[in-house]
Design a protein around this motif. Sequence first.
Motif, PDB file in Angstrom:
ATOM      1  N   SER A  42      -1.928 -11.230  -2.668  1.00  0.00           N
ATOM      2  CA  SER A  42      -2.737 -11.125  -3.876  1.00  0.00           C
ATOM      3  C   SER A  42      -3.987 -10.358  -3.459  1.00  0.00           C
ATOM      4  O   SER A  42      -4.287 -10.244  -2.278  1.00  0.00           O
ATOM      5  CB  SER A  42      -3.128 -12.514  -4.381  1.00  0.00           C
ATOM      6  N   ILE A  43      -4.694  -9.842  -4.439  1.00  0.00           N
ATOM      7  CA  ILE A  43      -5.894  -9.089  -4.138  1.00  0.00           C
ATOM      8  C   ILE A  43      -7.125  -9.794  -4.684  1.00  0.00           C
ATOM      9  O   ILE A  43      -7.303  -9.893  -5.900  1.00  0.00           O
ATOM     10  CB  ILE A  43      -5.824  -7.681  -4.780  1.00  0.00           C
ATOM     11  N   SER A  44      -7.951 -10.287  -3.794  1.00  0.00           N
ATOM     12  CA  SER A  44      -9.176 -10.956  -4.239  1.00  0.00           C
ATOM     13  C   SER A  44     -10.406 -10.203  -3.763  1.00  0.00           C
ATOM     14  O   SER A  44     -11.500 -10.387  -4.270  1.00  0.00           O
ATOM     15  CB  SER A  44      -9.205 -12.397  -3.720  1.00  0.00           C
ATOM     16  N   LEU A  45     -10.193  -9.337  -2.778  1.00  0.00           N
ATOM     17  CA  LEU A  45     -11.304  -8.543  -2.242  1.00  0.00           C
ATOM     18  C   LEU A  45     -10.864  -7.095  -2.071  1.00  0.00           C
ATOM     19  O   LEU A  45      -9.756  -6.820  -1.604  1.00  0.00           O
ATOM     20  CB  LEU A  45     -11.743  -9.099  -0.877  1.00  0.00           C
ATOM     21  N   ILE A  46     -11.748  -6.175  -2.447  1.00  0.00           N
ATOM     22  CA  ILE A  46     -11.429  -4.761  -2.318  1.00  0.00           C
ATOM     23  C   ILE A  46     -12.712  -4.054  -1.873  1.00  0.00           C
ATOM     24  O   ILE A  46     -13.806  -4.527  -2.154  1.00  0.00           O
ATOM     25  CB  ILE A  46     -10.922  -4.193  -3.668  1.00  0.00           C
ATOM     26  N   ALA A  47     -12.559  -2.943  -1.169  1.00  0.00           N
ATOM     27  CA  ALA A  47     -13.745  -2.233  -0.700  1.00  0.00           C
ATOM     28  C   ALA A  47     -13.650  -0.732  -0.933  1.00  0.00           C
ATOM     29  O   ALA A  47     -12.556  -0.167  -0.989  1.00  0.00           O
ATOM     30  CB  ALA A  47     -13.954  -2.515   0.797  1.00  0.00           C
ATOM     31  N   ASP A 139      -4.812  -1.082  10.657  1.00  0.00           N
ATOM     32  CA  ASP A 139      -3.690  -1.935  10.272  1.00  0.00           C
ATOM     33  C   ASP A 139      -3.996  -2.739   9.012  1.00  0.00           C
ATOM     34  O   ASP A 139      -3.831  -3.961   8.995  1.00  0.00           O
ATOM     35  CB  ASP A 139      -3.335  -2.889  11.425  1.00  0.00           C
ATOM     36  N   ILE A 140      -4.444  -2.039   7.976  1.00  0.00           N
ATOM     37  CA  ILE A 140      -4.774  -2.688   6.709  1.00  0.00           C
ATOM     38  C   ILE A 140      -4.261  -1.840   5.540  1.00  0.00           C
ATOM     39  O   ILE A 140      -3.985  -0.656   5.695  1.00  0.00           O
ATOM     40  CB  ILE A 140      -6.299  -2.835   6.532  1.00  0.00           C
ATOM     41  N   PRO A 141      -4.122  -2.468   4.357  1.00  0.00           N
ATOM     42  CA  PRO A 141      -3.660  -1.731   3.181  1.00  0.00           C
ATOM     43  C   PRO A 141      -4.762  -0.755   2.748  1.00  0.00           C
ATOM     44  O   PRO A 141      -5.933  -1.130   2.661  1.00  0.00           O
ATOM     45  CB  PRO A 141      -3.442  -2.816   2.127  1.00  0.00           C
ATOM     46  N   THR A 142      -4.372   0.482   2.459  1.00  0.00           N
ATOM     47  CA  THR A 142      -5.340   1.485   2.023  1.00  0.00           C
ATOM     48  C   THR A 142      -4.761   2.349   0.911  1.00  0.00           C
ATOM     49  O   THR A 142      -3.542   2.524   0.807  1.00  0.00           O
ATOM     50  CB  THR A 142      -5.743   2.433   3.173  1.00  0.00           C
ATOM     51  N   ILE A 143      -5.663   2.881   0.090  1.00  0.00           N
ATOM     52  CA  ILE A 143      -5.276   3.750  -1.014  1.00  0.00           C
ATOM     53  C   ILE A 143      -6.149   4.992  -0.935  1.00  0.00           C
ATOM     54  O   ILE A 143      -7.344   4.900  -0.682  1.00  0.00           O
ATOM     55  CB  ILE A 143      -5.527   3.072  -2.379  1.00  0.00           C
ATOM     56  N   GLY A 144      -5.548   6.145  -1.151  1.00  0.00           N
ATOM     57  CA  GLY A 144      -6.318   7.383  -1.138  1.00  0.00           C
ATOM     58  C   GLY A 144      -6.562   7.837  -2.569  1.00  0.00           C
ATOM     59  O   GLY A 144      -5.626   7.890  -3.369  1.00  0.00           O
ATOM     60  N   VAL A 145      -7.804   8.118  -2.887  1.00  0.00           N
ATOM     61  CA  VAL A 145      -8.149   8.606  -4.224  1.00  0.00           C
ATOM     62  C   VAL A 145      -9.000   9.862  -4.043  1.00  0.00           C
ATOM     63  O   VAL A 145     -10.148   9.792  -3.619  1.00  0.00           O
ATOM     64  CB  VAL A 145      -8.968   7.564  -5.028  1.00  0.00           C
ATOM     65  N   GLY A 146      -8.405  11.004  -4.344  1.00  0.00           N
ATOM     66  CA  GLY A 146      -9.129  12.257  -4.196  1.00  0.00           C
ATOM     67  C   GLY A 146      -9.542  12.858  -5.522  1.00  0.00           C
ATOM     68  O   GLY A 146      -8.900  12.619  -6.549  1.00  0.00           O
ATOM     69  N   LYS A 147     -10.614  13.594  -5.518  1.00  0.00           N
ATOM     70  CA  LYS A 147     -11.092  14.234  -6.742  1.00  0.00           C
ATOM     71  C   LYS A 147     -10.437  15.609  -6.900  1.00  0.00           C
ATOM     72  O   LYS A 147     -10.492  16.211  -7.961  1.00  0.00           O
ATOM     73  CB  LYS A 147     -12.617  14.379  -6.695  1.00  0.00           C
ATOM     74  N   GLU A 203      -1.908   0.679 -10.005  1.00  0.00           N
ATOM     75  CA  GLU A 203      -2.423  -0.484 -10.738  1.00  0.00           C
ATOM     76  C   GLU A 203      -3.849  -0.790 -10.298  1.00  0.00           C
ATOM     77  O   GLU A 203      -4.735  -0.997 -11.118  1.00  0.00           O
ATOM     78  CB  GLU A 203      -1.550  -1.722 -10.452  1.00  0.00           C
ATOM     79  N   VAL A 204      -4.029  -0.822  -8.993  1.00  0.00           N
ATOM     80  CA  VAL A 204      -5.352  -1.136  -8.451  1.00  0.00           C
ATOM     81  C   VAL A 204      -6.414  -0.122  -8.872  1.00  0.00           C
ATOM     82  O   VAL A 204      -7.496  -0.486  -9.332  1.00  0.00           O
ATOM     83  CB  VAL A 204      -5.307  -1.205  -6.908  1.00  0.00           C
ATOM     84  N   VAL A 205      -6.082   1.146  -8.720  1.00  0.00           N
ATOM     85  CA  VAL A 205      -7.056   2.185  -9.083  1.00  0.00           C
ATOM     86  C   VAL A 205      -7.352   2.164 -10.580  1.00  0.00           C
ATOM     87  O   VAL A 205      -8.496   2.320 -11.000  1.00  0.00           O
ATOM     88  CB  VAL A 205      -6.555   3.584  -8.664  1.00  0.00           C
TER      89      VAL A 205
END
Length: 233
Positions: A42-47, A139-147, A203-205
């Motif tokens: 589950s996602i309770s914290l995001i940075a 070693d963590i989940p990451t998402i890339g968001v580029g402009k 979904e997260v973004v």
Amino acid sequence: MDSIDIEGIPDIRNYVPRSVKEAFAIQRALKERVSLENSFESISLIAGVDLAILKERKQLVCGIILFEFPELSIIDKVYSIVDEKFPYIPGLLSFREGPAIIEAYGKLEVKPDILILDGQGIAHPRGFGIACHIGVILDIPTIGVGKKKLYGTFDELGMVPGRYSPLYSKQGDTIGAVLRTKKNTKPVFVSPGHKIDLPSALEVVTECARGYRVPEPTRQADKYVAELKKEFL
DNA sequence: GCGACAG
DNA sequence: ATCTTGTCGC
């Protein structure tokens, strides 16, 4: 010198490639460690992360802000200042910004479930953008968001927020998505970095889009770094 | 050789 | 990223 012996590099976290060829080899090797399966429950914290340049000092400032999710209330802020050791070269961004990001991340007492980075994840020429690089090393989940787009092709998408169009590789694989986060505004490029799949990343973004083109975690980190830049000029 | 080209 | 004025849309 085609393939690199990653195991032979003492501190891959701060290793500075001596050539573009070597950097390519490292990316191709580390790419094998990327996972596109959700590793979180589950996602309770995001940075969110962002950087600025202290040109006069030839240093990079990196700020990371930790948020409660999905409320997006700020829980903590950390930053790092590192010497500039690698130039900006499209496709090799992680070798320039990686060290600063990793150092700042280490200062977080509480770690996020997911980290959003400025730039691409697997939507990259060699399938290993900065989000993948940071995700694999930490070693963590990451998402890339580029402009902006770095790699891939896509069809135009609707103007309604939340709409998106898949990003395709040269081989036809779906490597990310172009997401409309705000009406009448250019879309952003979303792609999985590590330990997360595209649907979840979208979904997260989408959930982090709060009235602005850039997702809130990144937007806040952007403002934070702007302040740090003034302070350390 | 000519475009494309994250931050 | 950074520089940098006016201007268009909500």
